[in-house]
Every structure is written in structure tokens, then in C-alpha cells.
Design an enzyme around this catalytic site. Sequence first.
Site, PDB file in Angstrom:
ATOM      1  N   CYS A   9      16.520   1.585 -23.269  1.00 27.95           N
ATOM      2  CA  CYS A   9      16.185   2.962 -22.926  1.00 27.95           C
ATOM      3  C   CYS A   9      16.244   3.821 -24.193  1.00 27.95           C
ATOM      4  O   CYS A   9      16.762   3.372 -25.221  1.00 27.95           O
ATOM      5  CB  CYS A   9      17.109   3.501 -21.845  1.00 27.95           C
ATOM      6  SG  CYS A   9      18.818   3.801 -22.351  1.00 27.95           S
ATOM      7  N   PRO A  10      15.714   5.042 -24.132  1.00 29.68           N
ATOM      8  CA  PRO A  10      15.661   5.874 -25.338  1.00 29.68           C
ATOM      9  C   PRO A  10      17.010   6.108 -26.017  1.00 29.68           C
ATOM     10  O   PRO A  10      17.092   6.090 -27.244  1.00 29.68           O
ATOM     11  CB  PRO A  10      15.058   7.187 -24.843  1.00 29.68           C
ATOM     12  CG  PRO A  10      14.211   6.776 -23.676  1.00 29.68           C
ATOM     13  CD  PRO A  10      14.992   5.664 -23.024  1.00 29.68           C
TER      14      PRO A  10
END
Length: 104
Positions: A9-10
Site C-alpha cells: 500500500c502507499p
Amino acid sequence: MYIVCVAACPTGVAHTYMAAEALEMVGRQRGHEVKVETQGGMGVENEITADDLARAGAVIIAADVAITGKERFDGMMKLECSVADPIKFGEAVFEAIEAEIANG
């Protein structure tokens, strides 16, 4: 079937590990052996090895960012989705990859 997965994920924290847990849990429930590599704030963990790739029948990439080493999976049966999908729709993710495998 042996399925390898990558979760990222970011920010590389919560969703990465939540997705990894969901992939492992749902995969096991559906009768698969699953290995999940995480790429996050702690770097690459539980890295997929050459032996893993040789055994794997498919790969699931659950990521909202570019992952490191994506070329490892070239030529493999592959499903790419958002990191949130295994968390929210774990059964659907595995149904989709199983359909891909069945259809060759």
C-alpha cells in the site's frame, strides 16, 4: 495449488499487512498453500524465492503502488487488484484467480 502474492500500500503499513493476512486466511480456507511477500515501511518481508516461483501456479498482486521485482512474475497466471480487495472481497479475489487458472 501454491499461490504467491505480493501486498503493498502507499504508506506500507496497515493495509499491506491486513491484505497479507486476508490472502493467507482466505487462500487456506479455499484449500491453497499461499505465500505473501509484503513490500512496505519495513522493506520487503517474506520475499518470494526462485523456488517459490518454480512451484507457484499463479500470483496475486494486491497493490496500490508500483512493486519491486514485478518482472519476476512475467509469464505467470496473474491477478492484479487493489490492496483493499483481499481485505474487503477475499473470496472474490480467489474466485477470480481460480477462474483464470481454470480457463488457462
